[in-house]
Design a protein around this motif. Sequence first.
Motif, short mmCIF file in Angstrom:
data_model
loop_
_atom_site.label_atom_id
_atom_site.label_comp_id
_atom_site.label_asym_id
_atom_site.label_seq_id
_atom_site.Cartn_x
_atom_site.Cartn_y
_atom_site.Cartn_z
N GLN A 83 34.52 55.73 -9.73
CA GLN A 83 34.58 56.03 -11.23
C GLN A 83 33.21 56.59 -11.47
OE1 GLN A 83 35.90 55.20 -14.32
NE2 GLN A 83 37.63 54.75 -12.18
N GLU A 85 29.79 56.45 -9.43
CA GLU A 85 29.20 56.06 -8.07
C GLU A 85 28.90 56.98 -7.11
OE1 GLU A 85 32.12 54.28 -9.22
OE2 GLU A 85 31.40 52.87 -10.59
N ARG A 88 26.97 60.65 -8.23
CA ARG A 88 25.61 59.65 -8.93
C ARG A 88 24.64 59.44 -7.93
NH1 ARG A 88 23.45 55.17 -10.91
NH2 ARG A 88 21.55 55.48 -13.24
N ALA A 89 25.24 59.01 -6.96
CA ALA A 89 24.05 58.31 -5.41
C ALA A 89 23.67 59.02 -4.81
CB ALA A 89 24.56 56.83 -5.55
#
Length: 153
Positions: A83, A85, A88-89
């Motif tokens: 989703q 993550e 984003r990380a």
Amino acid sequence: SPGSIPATHPRSPTRLSRTLAAMAPRSSPLALPVVLLGAACTLHAAFGPAFASGMAARRELLGAVATGVIALSSPLPALADWQGEPSRALKKYGSAVLQLEGAVNQGDLSKIKPKLRKFALLCGAWRFEPKEFARFTVITDALIEGAENNKVD
């Protein structure tokens, strides 16, 4: 052969097929109970009484309609995997680690030590790819251990 895509390339047929296999749709644990409930309702309607025993009260009907509207308009539960993550990380911690590139090249531990947590959190970008996660964790652990022991090499 000339013109063929290497297997390590992100768009290679081998890598794409592995990615698609990893992203195969999973069935919901609620699928079977919903199908069984639908079958029971169909059997009840087909073989049940021909006439209702009485009129449904207006309040009951309004409650049933309101409940149905709320149930159908609520958002569906999201799966936690894939989703965004990992990206984003990678963006959040990867950019912080890249800003430390000069300090790493110069061996400036005073700038690196306060940011060691960013190195550890960066590995989370690969948590859904076990081989890559293990590879980056080994590298990051060695870097963190070296910085904590004041080893510049």
